[in-house]
Design a protein around this motif. Structure first.
Motif, PDB file in Angstrom:
ATOM      1  N   THR A 221      63.636 -52.885 -18.992  1.00  0.00           N
ATOM      2  CA  THR A 221      64.754 -52.258 -18.299  1.00  0.00           C
ATOM      3  C   THR A 221      64.809 -52.808 -16.879  1.00  0.00           C
ATOM      4  O   THR A 221      63.859 -53.435 -16.398  1.00  0.00           O
ATOM      5  CB  THR A 221      64.582 -50.732 -18.239  1.00  0.00           C
ATOM      6  N   TRP A 222      65.922 -52.556 -16.212  1.00  0.00           N
ATOM      7  CA  TRP A 222      66.062 -53.005 -14.825  1.00  0.00           C
ATOM      8  C   TRP A 222      64.967 -52.402 -13.953  1.00  0.00           C
ATOM      9  O   TRP A 222      64.305 -53.112 -13.187  1.00  0.00           O
ATOM     10  CB  TRP A 222      67.443 -52.626 -14.322  1.00  0.00           C
ATOM     11  N   ASP A 223      64.729 -51.114 -14.078  1.00  0.00           N
ATOM     12  CA  ASP A 223      63.678 -50.479 -13.279  1.00  0.00           C
ATOM     13  C   ASP A 223      62.303 -51.020 -13.641  1.00  0.00           C
ATOM     14  O   ASP A 223      61.447 -51.233 -12.762  1.00  0.00           O
ATOM     15  CB  ASP A 223      63.712 -48.955 -13.469  1.00  0.00           C
ATOM     16  N   GLY A 224      62.067 -51.251 -14.940  1.00  0.00           N
ATOM     17  CA  GLY A 224      60.784 -51.814 -15.351  1.00  0.00           C
ATOM     18  C   GLY A 224      60.583 -53.216 -14.802  1.00  0.00           C
ATOM     19  O   GLY A 224      59.474 -53.579 -14.384  1.00  0.00           O
ATOM     20  N   TYR A 225      61.650 -54.002 -14.801  1.00  0.00           N
ATOM     21  CA  TYR A 225      61.600 -55.371 -14.270  1.00  0.00           C
ATOM     22  C   TYR A 225      61.267 -55.360 -12.778  1.00  0.00           C
ATOM     23  O   TYR A 225      60.399 -56.120 -12.317  1.00  0.00           O
ATOM     24  CB  TYR A 225      62.950 -56.029 -14.538  1.00  0.00           C
ATOM     25  N   LEU A 226      61.916 -54.496 -12.008  1.00  0.00           N
ATOM     26  CA  LEU A 226      61.626 -54.418 -10.573  1.00  0.00           C
ATOM     27  C   LEU A 226      60.198 -53.924 -10.326  1.00  0.00           C
ATOM     28  O   LEU A 226      59.506 -54.434  -9.438  1.00  0.00           O
ATOM     29  CB  LEU A 226      62.631 -53.502  -9.878  1.00  0.00           C
ATOM     30  N   THR A 227      59.769 -52.958 -11.117  1.00  0.00           N
ATOM     31  CA  THR A 227      58.393 -52.470 -10.967  1.00  0.00           C
ATOM     32  C   THR A 227      57.392 -53.570 -11.280  1.00  0.00           C
ATOM     33  O   THR A 227      56.340 -53.691 -10.624  1.00  0.00           O
ATOM     34  CB  THR A 227      58.162 -51.259 -11.876  1.00  0.00           C
ATOM     35  N   ALA A 228      57.692 -54.397 -12.283  1.00  0.00           N
ATOM     36  CA  ALA A 228      56.808 -55.514 -12.618  1.00  0.00           C
ATOM     37  C   ALA A 228      56.658 -56.463 -11.431  1.00  0.00           C
ATOM     38  O   ALA A 228      55.547 -56.933 -11.129  1.00  0.00           O
ATOM     39  CB  ALA A 228      57.346 -56.257 -13.838  1.00  0.00           C
ATOM     40  N   HIS A 229      57.762 -56.753 -10.743  1.00  0.00           N
ATOM     41  CA  HIS A 229      57.683 -57.592  -9.542  1.00  0.00           C
ATOM     42  C   HIS A 229      56.792 -56.937  -8.479  1.00  0.00           C
ATOM     43  O   HIS A 229      55.956 -57.610  -7.863  1.00  0.00           O
ATOM     44  CB  HIS A 229      59.078 -57.816  -8.965  1.00  0.00           C
ATOM     45  N   ARG A 230      56.968 -55.652  -8.282  1.00  0.00           N
ATOM     46  CA  ARG A 230      56.162 -54.965  -7.262  1.00  0.00           C
ATOM     47  C   ARG A 230      54.672 -55.047  -7.597  1.00  0.00           C
ATOM     48  O   ARG A 230      53.834 -55.264  -6.707  1.00  0.00           O
ATOM     49  CB  ARG A 230      56.602 -53.510  -7.127  1.00  0.00           C
ATOM     50  N   GLU A 231      54.354 -54.882  -8.879  1.00  0.00           N
ATOM     51  CA  GLU A 231      52.949 -54.931  -9.269  1.00  0.00           C
ATOM     52  C   GLU A 231      52.363 -56.328  -9.073  1.00  0.00           C
ATOM     53  O   GLU A 231      51.234 -56.480  -8.614  1.00  0.00           O
ATOM     54  CB  GLU A 231      52.805 -54.486 -10.728  1.00  0.00           C
ATOM     55  N   ARG A 232      53.137 -57.358  -9.433  1.00  0.00           N
ATOM     56  CA  ARG A 232      52.637 -58.717  -9.256  1.00  0.00           C
ATOM     57  C   ARG A 232      52.500 -59.067  -7.775  1.00  0.00           C
ATOM     58  O   ARG A 232      51.540 -59.736  -7.361  1.00  0.00           O
ATOM     59  CB  ARG A 232      53.559 -59.713  -9.956  1.00  0.00           C
ATOM     60  N   ARG A 233      53.437 -58.648  -6.975  1.00  0.00           N
ATOM     61  CA  ARG A 233      53.338 -58.885  -5.534  1.00  0.00           C
ATOM     62  C   ARG A 233      52.073 -58.224  -4.967  1.00  0.00           C
ATOM     63  O   ARG A 233      51.380 -58.812  -4.130  1.00  0.00           O
ATOM     64  CB  ARG A 233      54.596 -58.358  -4.833  1.00  0.00           C
TER      65      ARG A 233
END
Length: 466
Positions: A221-233
């Protein structure tokens, strides 16, 4: 013959004398390399470099593109093609081919970088020719076998204080983990480069996004995708990262409502994107990345303006990043407005803008950076990383943006031995620029000396939080 000690300094006697004094105060300062492309495995494994051709020729796109332009096949330079054509594996033959074409680099920054590396790295003060190619190859190869020429020893010898690599969003950063586990004190920092999971025009975009979601355990999902970026960062930051980097075709940004962004993401994950959809998604992601940088403190770099893989035959046979990238005209004032409307007045966020279109230095970039607290100007990059490009940048940008809305110098290189040469070139050009201002009675020399130190060291340290 040896490099001239006054190279790149002004020819006018008064200005040259001032420049010599300024350069003397910055020549030996530590190197901060906050954006580059050296391989972190070099520092993790600390293995000897294999041979002179592998060090100077094969990884250097400035070299390979020039030779290709004159009819040298990339396979002759040791670069394998996808069609299985015979490829040269003998480093000595590649080096001799390089020597026969060395005249092509007259007047280019590549010549200055290469000859600086020969003189300061190996004590070689003669010009490369077909006649001495074998002997110089042997001298360099013998040196590379010694411990003092391994990557970690060169890091210390070059007086590097910190160097950043550039790493994909899904990279496990195993080399960075190994460096830390080894106990070595060198600062090798990853930088978060999410292009593969942000650019729908890439053939592997959907596969890369699914990989990103899988390794972070997030839903598609869009929210899941953004959260994935935050976790990788956060993972990158835990291993020392202080910056992100974004290589987009343009500087366009967008600030869509949540429902619009969610619908766009779902369409792109389901199937191929139209050109407009791909550009809009990249634009949205620059604004999203800026917001994330405001939250996690990572300095954001935007490197737009390259028509990547311009030569379709070369791309088809060798893949991306083979030197067929060409600058294109750029626009920033309207393109950046959605991002700046969202975060442009934030004093705790730093966004570093680069360009391959120097016509925008005075018209767009300097006025933008001279106003918005969030913006800083990156140094001349890639095709503009040259003495004349650096001079034009200072002359075009300083009157509006000043020196302190820039970030010093980035070498942006994967050619390890060129790093001291590139920083030395930037220091000399900046000191020459400052000396002319002193000679014109527009600066006092003590001010110029302070600026020289800032351009060499302090601005990069501050902008990249080093």
């Amino acid at each position: 013959m040896a490099l001239h000690p006054d190279r790149l300094l002004p020819i006018e006697p008064d200005a040259r004398a001032i420049a010599r004094r300024l350069y003397g105060q910055v020549a030996d300062l530590p190197i901060l390399s906050p954006h580059g492309h050296t391989d972190p495995r070099w520092y993790a494994e600390d293995a000897p470099f294999p041979d002179p051709a592998a060090l100077f020729v094969k990884p250097d796109h400035y070299v390979t593109r020039m030779l290709y332009s004159q009819g040298v096949r990339l396979e002759e330079l040791g670069i394998p093609s996808r069609d299985g054509a015979p490829v040269e594996t003998d480093g000595r033959k590649i080096w001799r081919l390089f020597a026969r074409h060395w005249y092509l680099f007259r007047g280019t920054p590549s010549r200055l970088w290469f000859e600086h590396a020969l003189e300061h790295g190996f004590g070689i003060v003669e010009r490369l020719t077909p006649g001495n190619a074998n002997r110089l190859y042997d001298e360099i190869a013998a040196a590379l076998a010694r411990p003092e020429f391994r990557p970690r020893a060169l890091y210390d010898r070059f007086n590097i204080e910190a160097i950043s690599t550039t790493d994909g969003a899904t990279d496990p950063l195993e080399a960075h983990q190994a460096i830390r586990a080894s106990g070595w004190k060198g600062r090798i920092l990853p930088a978060y480069r999410p292009d593969a999971v942000v650019d729908p025009d890439r053939a592997d975009f959907r596969a890369e996004v699914r990989h990103l979601l899988a390794i972070t355990g997030q839903p598609a999902t869009w929210d899941g995708y953004l959260t994935a970026h935050r976790e990788r960062r956060a993972y990158f930051k835990a291993l020392g990262a202080t910056s992100t980097d974004h290589g987009h075709p343009s500087a366009r940004t967008a600030d869509l409502a949540g429902a619009e962004a969610q619908a766009l993401f779902a369409r792109l994950l389901a199937g191929p994107a139209t050109a407009d959809e791909a550009e809009l998604f990249r634009a949205q992601m620059l604004t999203e990345m800026a917001r994330m940088s405001l939250d996690d403190g990572l300095t954001m770099q935007i490197h737009p303006g390259s028509h990547r893989n311009h030569n379709p035959d070369l791309f088809g046979r060798f893949g991306p990043d083979i030197g067929a990238d060409i600058p294109r005209p750029m626009s920033y004032v309207e393109a950046l407005k959605p991002l700046l409307d969202a975060v442009g007045n934030e004093k705790d966020l730093t966004i570093v803008l680069f360009t391959l279109d120097e016509t925008v230095f005075s018209r767009e970039l300097a006025p933008l950076a001279g106003h918005y607290p969030v913006l800083r100007l990156g140094p001349p990059w890639w095709f503009l990383d040259s003495p004349e490009g650096m001079r034009r940048f200072r002359e075009s940008a300083t009157e509006t943006a000043g020196f302190y809305n820039t970030v010093g110098f980035n070498d942006d290189t994967r050619a390890y031995l060129s790093i001291p040469a590139r920083h030395d070139m930037a220091r000399r050009v900046d000191c020459a620029c400052l000396a002319r201002l002193v000679a014109d009675h527009r600066l006092d020399e003590d001010e110029a000396a302070e600026i020289a130190v800032d351009l060499t060291y302090n601005l990069a340290k501050r902008a990249y939080k080093l």
